[in-house]
Design a protein around this motif. Sequence first.
Motif, PDB file in Angstrom:
ATOM      1  N   LYS A 331       7.790  38.370  43.985  1.00 16.55           N
ATOM      2  CA  LYS A 331       8.257  38.540  42.599  1.00 16.55           C
ATOM      3  C   LYS A 331       7.128  39.032  41.709  1.00 16.55           C
ATOM      4  N   ASP A 332       5.905  38.588  41.998  1.00 17.66           N
ATOM      5  CA  ASP A 332       4.757  39.043  41.217  1.00 17.66           C
ATOM      6  C   ASP A 332       4.386  40.475  41.577  1.00 17.66           C
ATOM      7  N   LYS A 333       4.518  40.809  42.852  1.00 14.78           N
ATOM      8  CA  LYS A 333       4.144  42.142  43.300  1.00 14.78           C
ATOM      9  C   LYS A 333       5.224  43.175  42.976  1.00 14.78           C
ATOM     10  N   SER A 499       1.820  47.635  36.071  1.00 23.79           N
ATOM     11  CA  SER A 499       1.082  47.827  37.317  1.00 23.79           C
ATOM     12  C   SER A 499       0.903  46.492  38.023  1.00 23.79           C
ATOM     13  N   SER A 500       1.254  46.448  39.311  1.00 21.51           N
ATOM     14  CA  SER A 500       1.055  45.221  40.092  1.00 21.51           C
ATOM     15  C   SER A 500      -0.428  44.890  40.196  1.00 21.51           C
ATOM     16  N   PHE A 501      -1.248  45.934  40.301  1.00 26.41           N
ATOM     17  CA  PHE A 501      -2.694  45.707  40.357  1.00 26.41           C
ATOM     18  C   PHE A 501      -3.177  45.052  39.064  1.00 26.41           C
ATOM     19  N   SER A 506      -4.972  40.440  35.775  1.00 25.80           N
ATOM     20  CA  SER A 506      -4.832  39.745  34.494  1.00 25.80           C
ATOM     21  C   SER A 506      -4.490  38.266  34.643  1.00 25.80           C
ATOM     22  N   LEU A 507      -4.375  37.783  35.889  1.00 25.45           N
ATOM     23  CA  LEU A 507      -4.082  36.355  36.080  1.00 25.45           C
ATOM     24  C   LEU A 507      -5.189  35.516  35.438  1.00 25.45           C
ATOM     25  N   GLU A 508      -4.797  34.588  34.586  1.00 22.23           N
ATOM     26  CA  GLU A 508      -5.780  33.702  33.960  1.00 22.23           C
ATOM     27  C   GLU A 508      -6.438  32.831  35.034  1.00 22.23           C
TER      28      GLU A 508
END
Length: 572
Positions: A331-333, A499-501, A506-508
């Motif tokens: 789901k994140d990708k 963008s998935s990248f 950007s993950l805290e």
Amino acid sequence: MTEQENNDKFLETFVDERADYLDEEYIATQTVSGSFYSKIYDGLIAKGTKLIEGPRGCGKTHLMRYVWLECKNDDSKPLAIYVSFNKYFRLEPFLKSKPDAISLFSTWALAKILFAAYEVANSIEEDSNLDLSAILLGSKSDLELLIVRLERSLYPSNESEELIDSISVSSVTKALHSLSDWLDRKRIIILLDDAAITLTPEYLFELFDIVRTLKSSRISIKASVYPGTTEFGPKFHVRHEAEVLSAWLSVEQSDYSVVLDEIIAKRFDGKLDIPADIIELFKYASFGIPRSLLVMLRDYIKDEGTRHQQKFNKIIELHAEFRLDEYRSLKDKLPRLESIISVGEQSLKKIVELIKQANSSLIDSDSKQVIIAIETENSPLFNRMMSLLVEIGLLLKLPDVSHGEDRTYQRFIPHLALLINERVFSQSSRGFSASSEVQYINRKNTKHPIRRTVKTLLGAEQITLLHLTLPPCRSCNTPRMSDNQRFCHQCGSPLIDESSFNKCMSLELFKLPGLTQWQSKRITELAAIKTVGDILSVQDPGTELRKLNRVGQKTADRIIRNVFVYVDEFLS
């Protein structure tokens, strides 16, 4: 065991069983070379284009690295060039910002092949200072600089212009022929690992166009791909261009248990203090994925508990949940497939429930039911949903079967760890009997599988949820009306897919998986480092982390290691 010890145990096991992290001696001595895998070894060394297919953990990387090592050490074999594309996602931002993104990707891929050719030549000649720039279009350091800049989403420097201009499919083909002559090798095989870059189809199409055009009478291409989801683009026709070899050991294969026994014997040197029936049940719970089997066996050995049932059940429950978590991470990708992925999980649970119900009536028979057959329909979203479950390894796809005119069924077996966890094979026993469960699993399949249509499997409510999840307008947050909408119908702003990248970067940092609560709390106090991307961009992240009170070198190293594990998993 403390929270930190649990996290360290996970990281240790993860690194131990990833072929990317194994040294050459380990690959050479701990690889099974007979039975099921011999056909794959032969295919990798033979002439012609081969696609090695299988989900993560089935051994594609291990197989390629083993063949590369065998060829490197035997001058009677082809010159083997091993290239990993596991960092392709770092070039994804170019698709949103540069009109020549595809050209940059092609340059990166070809430069990676040239750099890998440099490395194998250095190793064969036992000289790390070889200057092969006259053969391989540039110096090793210049190739490395070009690759590193592109992987950092940076445009090539002016100094690289001449090198970039010289790199093309034809020039690389000529260079590899010259290197082969120089090393006195008759043929070349190029092993493209992690070639199944399914999350960025634009790059995937370009890569397989390179595969199509780079092959020659002396160059054979081998690429690892995922089952069910790899798209090859309009120019690469699999049936005509390549032979597909499955690296996924099917639980339906007659020598399934024997093949896994060979792997166990190699990895544990014949010394495994686990009851034989427990080992046998773990083999089926691995669902033909060697990495899963080895991780579960190591976890069982390290567990200090004394009751076999308690240890086994805990490991199976954790393994089943881990497989589902890996699927959910899509789901994140793939945010636009979020709804499809959610429906897929519910469908998988429904399949497990149907199989459990079917087996409840087979307790006193000599057969079992583990196969579901779904009538084929022209439903791209449903097919995409099922292919993602296959890619992650939660469903094993069997050959389709036909029942009358215009009635074709797709057949699947769900991951046996899910069935074992739901006690599908132990319904007749109140207690735990590994031998009884193994006997049940070894029963013959019933004559007919469970049959369902898409409608009867999903139900009306789930079918309505089977749609693309479209990101809203970034300016006014208005939902999109269609997948191909380019401008917001509310404010007129351009609509850009995330963008998935960039989402990974950007993950805290305090949300990073694997951190203790204390570490997560401390990290929020950092002024300069807030995200995963910040850690990767800082020249000396360890020093920055050690600025925190009570964070020493070991803790800082653990946090940094967690970051790299997370990024590797997210972008692979």
